[in-house]
Write an enzyme that holds these catalytic residues in place. Structure first.
Site, PDB file in Angstrom:
ATOM      1  N   HIS A  31     -35.507  61.578 -10.627  1.00 54.40           N
ATOM      2  CA  HIS A  31     -36.626  61.260 -11.512  1.00 54.40           C
ATOM      3  C   HIS A  31     -36.444  59.866 -12.122  1.00 54.40           C
ATOM      4  CE1 HIS A  31     -38.784  61.863 -15.529  1.00 54.40           C
ATOM      5  NE2 HIS A  31     -39.739  62.039 -14.628  1.00 54.40           N
ATOM      6  N   HIS A  73     -42.783  53.475 -15.702  1.00 55.88           N
ATOM      7  CA  HIS A  73     -43.413  54.731 -16.116  1.00 55.88           C
ATOM      8  C   HIS A  73     -44.569  54.510 -17.088  1.00 55.88           C
ATOM      9  CE1 HIS A  73     -43.997  58.275 -18.695  1.00 55.88           C
ATOM     10  NE2 HIS A  73     -43.872  58.927 -17.552  1.00 55.88           N
TER      11      HIS A  73
END
Ligand code: G3P
Ligand code: CA
Length: 311
Positions: A31, A73
């Site tokens: 991730h 992100h």
């Protein structure tokens, strides 16, 4: 029917895996890279995820003002970017879509991590830059599998076309379709449906926000199955009925973001097909896999999913 070997530390799995998926591995998805140990979405985090045996390295996409896909992100720079001596005032704060690539390339995205996580701090992280997707493809080519998210696509028109163009340029379109070398994920059904219309062969994953529940997701699975090969719910939304409902539609389940060993084991026993983790080494230890098995794992998962669809 062949069965998987018992998982180390689990004493075997009682999970409800999809018919035909017994030989497919539980996929280890780094991730934002190995972002528990290194600054998220940096080459350092991606290199570490690969080294730790992640089957996939995740990228979240943002689009710059001059139309370049970068791996970051947040929609804004504020949390992870710090100005350097090369930065002009304002280069490293505010929305990415208002900055040129040249502006954001002046920003340091490693120092914040050293401040936030001193136990994992490294001098090597100071001065790391935001990578473009093209730089990521250029560095790893076909040596890793990519798990790419179109982030806030409604605020970044053209993100899907540019992603597909770059995948074509780097020869990743066919490997994506044939062996899941690239999985494309989004919280936005519209973004995934657009990609599906552009190229129905590409494997897509429908994400669901943490505010959802098993009960709110299940009625939406029939729609997801018309364009996606899997779903990505929050780990807290995964229960046996959701696993069974997804598998009944040949949808793989990859929950996010699972960092503790006990949670990993619990989800594996529920029958998930993979998971996002900031600590790929922990999941590798739970799975007892060889650290170099990433490419094979994705390929087996794609074959199992295709077999389900054909049955
Ligand atoms: O893409 C799966 C997971 O990463 C979704 O959450 O906010 O970390 O992108 P987020
Ligand atoms: Ca993501």
């Amino acid at each position: 029917m062949p069965r998987r070997a018992p998982l180390r530390g689990l004493g075997g799995r009682s999970g409800a895996r999809r018919e035909g998926a017994e030989d497919a591995p539980v996929l280890n998805i780094g991730h934002r890279g190995a972002s528990g140990y290194a600054p998220e979405h940096t080459i350092a985090a991606y290199d570490l995820a690969k080294k730790m045996g992640a089957d996939y390295v995740e990228q979240d996409l943002q689009l710059t003002r001059d139309g370049v896909l970068v791996s970051l992100h947040d929609e804004t720079l504020d949390r992870t970017a710090r100005p350097t001596a090369e930065s002009a005032p304002g280069d490293c704060t505010g929305p990415v879509r208002e900055k040129t690539l040249a502006q954001i390339k002046t920003c340091d995205v490693g120092s914040w991590f050293n401040e936030a996580y001193p136990q994992y701090a490294s001098e090597e992280y100071v001065g790391l830059r935001i990578p473009t997707l093209e730089e990521v493809f250029g560095r790893y080519r076909k040596s890793v599998n990519y798990y790419i998210e179109t982030k806030s696509p409604e605020a970044a028109p053209g993100v899907e076309e540019e992603l597909l163009r770059l995948m074509d340029e780097y020869g990743l379109t066919r490997p994506a379709a044939e062996k899941w070398q690239v999985l494309i994920q989004s919280f936005s059904p519209a973004s995934l449906q657009k990609i599906h219309a552009l190229d129905p062969s590409l494997p897509l994953i429908q994400l669901y926000a943490g505010a959802e529940t098993s009960q709110t997701i299940q009625p939406r699975l029939d729609l997801a199955a018309t364009y996606a090969v899997g779903i990505g719910p929050s780990k807290n939304d995964v229960d046996r009925p959701l696993v069974e409902a997804a598998h009944a539609r040949c949808l793989d389940l990859h929950p996010y973001t699972v960092n503790e060993t006990a949670e990993m084991e619990g989800l594996i026993n529920l029958g998930v097909d993979g998971m996002f983790t900031n600590f790929p080494d922990r999941l590798e230890a739970v799975l007892g896999k060889d650290a170099a098995a990433g490419k094979t794992g994705a390929s087996l998962a794609s074959r199992a999913n295709a077999a389900c669809r054909e049955s």
